[in-house]
Design an enzyme around this catalytic site. Sequence first.
Site, PDB file in Angstrom:
ATOM      1  CB  THR A 153      -0.793   0.151   1.523  1.00 12.48           C
ATOM      2  OG1 THR A 153      -1.346  -1.116   1.135  1.00 12.48           O
ATOM      3  CG2 THR A 153      -1.532   1.226   1.104  1.00 12.48           C
ATOM      4  N   GLY A 191      -0.706  -2.959   5.895  1.00 11.04           N
ATOM      5  CA  GLY A 191      -2.080  -3.864   6.261  1.00 11.04           C
ATOM      6  C   GLY A 191      -2.934  -2.476   7.930  1.00 11.04           C
TER       7      GLY A 191
HETATM    8  N1  GLU Z   1      -4.993  -4.436   2.417  1.00 14.73           N
HETATM    9  C1  GLU Z   1      -5.463  -3.729   3.110  1.00 14.73           C
HETATM   10  C2  GLU Z   1      -5.782  -3.296   4.148  1.00 14.73           C
HETATM   11  O1  GLU Z   1      -6.901  -2.534   3.085  1.00 14.73           O
HETATM   12  C3  GLU Z   1      -4.455  -2.893   2.147  1.00 14.73           C
HETATM   13  C4  GLU Z   1      -2.738  -3.932   2.062  1.00 14.73           C
HETATM   14  C5  GLU Z   1      -1.660  -3.722   3.245  1.00 14.73           C
HETATM   15  O2  GLU Z   1      -1.277  -2.424   3.475  1.00 14.73           O
HETATM   16  O3  GLU Z   1      -1.061  -4.156   3.473  1.00 14.73           O
HETATM   17  O4  GLU Z   1      -6.605  -3.320   5.175  1.00 14.73           O
END
Ligand code: GLU
Length: 614
Positions: free
Chosen positions: A416, A501
Amino acid sequence: MTTLRHRVAAAAGVLALGVTAGAVAAPASADPRQTTKSPTAVGFGGAVTTVDADATAAGLDVLRKGGNAVDAAVAAAATLGVTEPYSAGIGGGGYFVYYDAKTRTVQTIDGRETAPAVMPHDAFIDPATQKPYNFTPQLVTSGISVGVPGTAATWQRALERWGTLDLGEALKPAIKVADRGFVVDQTFRQQTLDNKLRFEAFPATSSLYLPGGDAPQVGTIFQNHDLAATYRLLGQQGTSAFYTGPLAQEIANTVQNPPKSPTTTLPVPPGHMTAADLAGYTTIDRAPTHVNYRGYDVYGMAPSSSGGTTVGESLNILDTVNLSEMTVPQALHYYLESSALAFADRGKYVGDPAFVNVPTQALTDPLFGKERACQIDSNKATQVPFMPGDVSNFDGVCPARPASAASEKDTENISTTNLTVADKWGNVVEYTLTIEQTGGSGMVVPGRGFILNNELTDFSAVWSASDPNRIEPGKRPRSSISPTILLEDGRPFLALGSPGGSTIITTVLQTIVNRVDLGMTTPEAIAEPRASDRNFANSSGHAFVTAEPGFIAKYGSALAPFGHLLVPSGDAFTSAAEIGAETAIEFLPDGRTLAAAEPVRRGGGSAMVVTPSP
Ligand code: GLU
């Protein structure tokens, strides 16, 4: 501090890499790709901060030419799709938060990826064995986990609501960077190497990102003409060229029949997305979440992200005590316990509000926070994860402490990217975008120059009817993305956001605490070592906190009397132990803006202002 990030290869005629190779003969000193970067900048006239110098420069150029914060944010985000393609791009989704200076309001766009209309509840079960797919490699590198991308639609929606440029204009800086190329740095090379096995599984991905079978060398030029052409197509025909027509069909084909190499050993199960899913995709305009923390109005992203409710609930819990009068270890103890409590509630209550009744009001109610704060022992960390609170029945009075505990499994990743923009009119954008894992699904749509996400891995791994984040067709998986804007008397004080995440939530929370309560400047608050308490338990059921090694070195012994179990951070997929390469802008009382990016993590970010001042 100004560091020279990009070193152009000393050899005459730098080898150009990418879909079409060619020699780049410009001497290093005259090469526009050779950018410098600094993690902080102070001044007037607008500011941009991202993880990448080219993206920040693209946004700043738009501001200089009279564009507003939304125009600049889209230009910077599109450039991140070129230079940070493993973290963000039109193959993914994100959440866009906007402060409008005229109306002094905060508004948001939910551009989250969405499950296909026929995604079955048992999508994470292998039909061949009737057992759950392994998370790695089956789910992360698969068609199953690809959600309908929301990023192109988010850019379009943001520009039509608040921008002054059309999409074609806003994409021009990114097209330029994609065509002329950018200088590969160590982070890009390392992220490519970390994904080598996955990228080799797809000829379309390896021909783009593993030219000659290796990750591009540091200092060489990387071009992506296919992505430039895709951006041109969107610029000329609008986002309908993404969501309908040949490109939409190609995306659906890639998901349904992953174009893998005959020699790969990776299983790559196919997914369910159809062209009709793409045609049906819409962003959602949402009201932000709101809490008041020490006099600041804190606005965040409402569900389908859990960012706003979880940061907000933690702040409400912390607002019941005075952290600035405590010792730093005592304040950190409260910080850790507050997020563990909020994560317990996140797990029980938060999912896509189109499918579950999310008690957003209750979760961000100060009385609920007050009641949850009763669970914190001022001297001792909880030894087991906290139970969720009761959102249907709270009055701020301490209930009996629940006896047993619950903990969740977390499969979110550290990818991200985040950007923060302010313009000379006082508008502010806080925007986090992602393709989920670093490298997403690993699948480039052949000939189109971008990677598809694997965001649907954010659904709970095991299906349960009582889980708000269970798989449902057409649903958005719960996110942790937390773009956050703090206002003081209706005017911006601080805007911030992070990758990482589920640690996004704690990074944003810890940075607010560092800045507001612990007397740090915003750059110090960002640089500070981090710890993340997400209410997890280890295999013996003991609650633990994930902490950067630097946090353990700095605070481990002072926190020892509280009994927190600090587990060093690190990730199965990458060599990094970092939590959150953040960006932020603070609005100083004298009218200047202080733009700040992460100074070290992920190779350090880039902050710029239109008119610097000492
Ligand atoms: N999937 C994560 C979320 O939307 C973002 C991805 C990440 O930062 O690893 O919370």
